[in-house]
Design an enzyme around this catalytic site. Structure first.
Site, PDB file in Angstrom:
ATOM      1  N   HIS A  18      -0.651   7.078   3.579  1.00 20.59           N
ATOM      2  CA  HIS A  18      -0.685   7.329   2.132  1.00 20.59           C
ATOM      3  C   HIS A  18      -1.535   8.557   1.816  1.00 20.59           C
ATOM      4  CE1 HIS A  18      -0.158   2.693   1.681  1.00 20.59           C
ATOM      5  NE2 HIS A  18       0.989   3.256   1.345  1.00 20.59           N
ATOM      6  N   LYS A  42       4.700  -9.550  -3.911  1.00 19.00           N
ATOM      7  CA  LYS A  42       4.496  -9.317  -2.480  1.00 19.00           C
ATOM      8  C   LYS A  42       3.275 -10.082  -1.945  1.00 19.00           C
ATOM      9  CE  LYS A  42       6.658  -4.762  -2.215  1.00 19.00           C
ATOM     10  NZ  LYS A  42       6.456  -3.337  -1.974  1.00 19.00           N
ATOM     11  N   ARG A  91       9.043   7.593   5.942  1.00 16.47           N
ATOM     12  CA  ARG A  91       8.535   7.549   7.312  1.00 16.47           C
ATOM     13  C   ARG A  91       9.655   7.633   8.323  1.00 16.47           C
ATOM     14  NH1 ARG A  91       5.273   2.322   5.778  1.00 16.47           N
ATOM     15  NH2 ARG A  91       7.092   2.295   4.437  1.00 16.47           N
ATOM     16  N   SER A 129       1.033  -0.499   5.488  1.00 19.34           N
ATOM     17  CA  SER A 129       0.002  -1.459   5.056  1.00 19.34           C
ATOM     18  C   SER A 129       0.258  -2.818   5.701  1.00 19.34           C
ATOM     19  CB  SER A 129       0.013  -1.603   3.531  1.00 19.34           C
ATOM     20  OG  SER A 129      -0.273  -0.380   2.914  1.00 19.34           O
TER      21      SER A 129
HETATM   22  P1  ADP Z   1       5.614   0.064  -2.049  1.00 18.58           P
HETATM   23  O1  ADP Z   1       5.314  -1.370  -2.256  1.00 18.58           O
HETATM   24  O2  ADP Z   1       5.942   0.816  -3.288  1.00 18.58           O
HETATM   25  O3  ADP Z   1       6.557   0.376  -0.921  1.00 18.58           O
HETATM   26  P2  ADP Z   1       3.512   1.083  -0.377  1.00 18.58           P
HETATM   27  O4  ADP Z   1       2.076   1.067  -0.674  1.00 18.58           O
HETATM   28  O5  ADP Z   1       3.969   0.303   0.801  1.00 18.58           O
HETATM   29  O6  ADP Z   1       4.196   0.639  -1.694  1.00 18.58           O
HETATM   30  O7  ADP Z   1       4.010   2.575  -0.224  1.00 18.58           O
HETATM   31  C1  ADP Z   1       3.923   3.502  -1.267  1.00 18.58           C
HETATM   32  C2  ADP Z   1       4.677   4.745  -0.883  1.00 18.58           C
HETATM   33  O8  ADP Z   1       4.056   5.347   0.236  1.00 18.58           O
HETATM   34  C3  ADP Z   1       6.133   4.503  -0.468  1.00 18.58           C
HETATM   35  O9  ADP Z   1       6.883   5.625  -0.875  1.00 18.58           O
HETATM   36  C4  ADP Z   1       6.054   4.438   1.032  1.00 18.58           C
HETATM   37  O10 ADP Z   1       7.275   4.838   1.626  1.00 18.58           O
HETATM   38  C5  ADP Z   1       4.983   5.470   1.287  1.00 18.58           C
HETATM   39  N1  ADP Z   1       4.278   5.241   2.551  1.00 18.58           N
HETATM   40  C6  ADP Z   1       3.756   4.098   3.025  1.00 18.58           C
HETATM   41  N2  ADP Z   1       3.195   4.280   4.249  1.00 18.58           N
HETATM   42  C7  ADP Z   1       3.390   5.590   4.542  1.00 18.58           C
HETATM   43  C8  ADP Z   1       3.091   6.403   5.674  1.00 18.58           C
HETATM   44  N3  ADP Z   1       2.496   5.921   6.751  1.00 18.58           N
HETATM   45  N4  ADP Z   1       3.452   7.704   5.629  1.00 18.58           N
HETATM   46  C9  ADP Z   1       4.088   8.185   4.544  1.00 18.58           C
HETATM   47  N5  ADP Z   1       4.419   7.490   3.461  1.00 18.58           N
HETATM   48  C10 ADP Z   1       4.079   6.201   3.455  1.00 18.58           C
END
Ligand code: ADP
Length: 165
Positions: A18, A42, A91, A129
C-alpha cells in the site's frame, strides 16, 4: 487548487505494498487522500480508527498525503473531496477481473472520475493484508512486509485476542 486523487481501501492493516502505491501517487498528484472504508463485512482485525492512525503514522513525512475514512459510496466521497481520480493497486492478473468491474461500475456512477491502476515494486506484488494477518497469527515474521509500527500493532492485537479467547 491542484489535482486530488483518492486511494481507497480497507487497509486492515497497511502494508508496504500500500505504502509503495501511496508514494507513487504522491509523486503524480498534488494531493493524495488515503480513504479507509469500514469494510465491516470483511470482519476487520483493526477497527476503523486504528487503521487510520496506523496509516497516518506511516505517511507523516509526506506533505501532500492525508488520511481519512469514509462511509457510503466511494464516488460520493470523491465528489465531496473534489477528487479527480481514484487509485487502485494491481498486483497480479488475479486482481484484474474484480478491479475492472469495480472501475467500470464507478465510471457509471460518476463519469467524471477516472480510475488509475498502479503496480507496486515487484517485491510487494505478493503482499496482501490478508496474508500478513495469517502469517502473524501463525507466529511468522511480517517484518519485511509492513512498517515496524504496524508489526508492533499486529503483535499487540493478536496477543489481546488470544487473552480474550
Ligand atoms: P480493498 O478491501 O479495497 O481491496 P485493500 O486494503 O485490500 O482494500 O487494498 C486497497 C487497494 O490497494 C486495492 O486496490 C488493492 O489492490 C491495493 N493493494 C493491496 N495490496 C497491495 C500491494 N501489495 N501492492 C499494490 N497494491 C496493493
Amino acid at each position: 487548487m491542484g489535482r486530488t486523487v483518492i486511494y481507497p481501501g480497507s487497509f486492515d492493516p497497511l502494508t508496504n505494498g500500500h505504502l509503495d502505491i501511496v508514494q507513487r501517487a504522491a509523486r503524480l498528484f498534488d494531493r493524495v487522500i488515503v480513504a479507509v472504508a469500514p469494510s465491516e463485512g470483511k470482519g476487520p482485525l483493526f477497527d476503523l480508527e486504528e487503521r487510520v492512525s496506523l496509516i497516518r503514522r506511516a505517511v507523516m513525512t509526506m506533505p501532500n498525503v492525508e488520511v481519512d475514512s469514509f462511509t457510503g459510496l466511494l464516488m460520493d466521497y470523491v465528489e465531496k473531496q473534489n477528487g479527480h481520480a481514484v487509485i487502485r493497486g494491481l498486483r497480479a492478473v488475479s486482481d484484474f477481473e474484480f478491479e475492472f468491474q469495480l472501475a467500470l461500475m464507478n465510471r457509471k456512477l460518476n463519469p467524471r472520475v477516472e480510475t488509475i491502476f498502479m503496480m507496486p515494486k515487484e517485491a510487494y506484488t505478493f503482499v496482501s493484508s490478508r496474508l500478513v494477518k495469517e502469517i502473524a497469527t501463525l507466529g511468522g515474521d511480517v517484518g519485511p512486509f509492513v512498517p515496524a509500527h504496524v508489526k508492533a500493532a499486529l503483535t499487540r492485537k493478536l496477543r489481546q485476542r488470544r487473552r480474550r479467547a
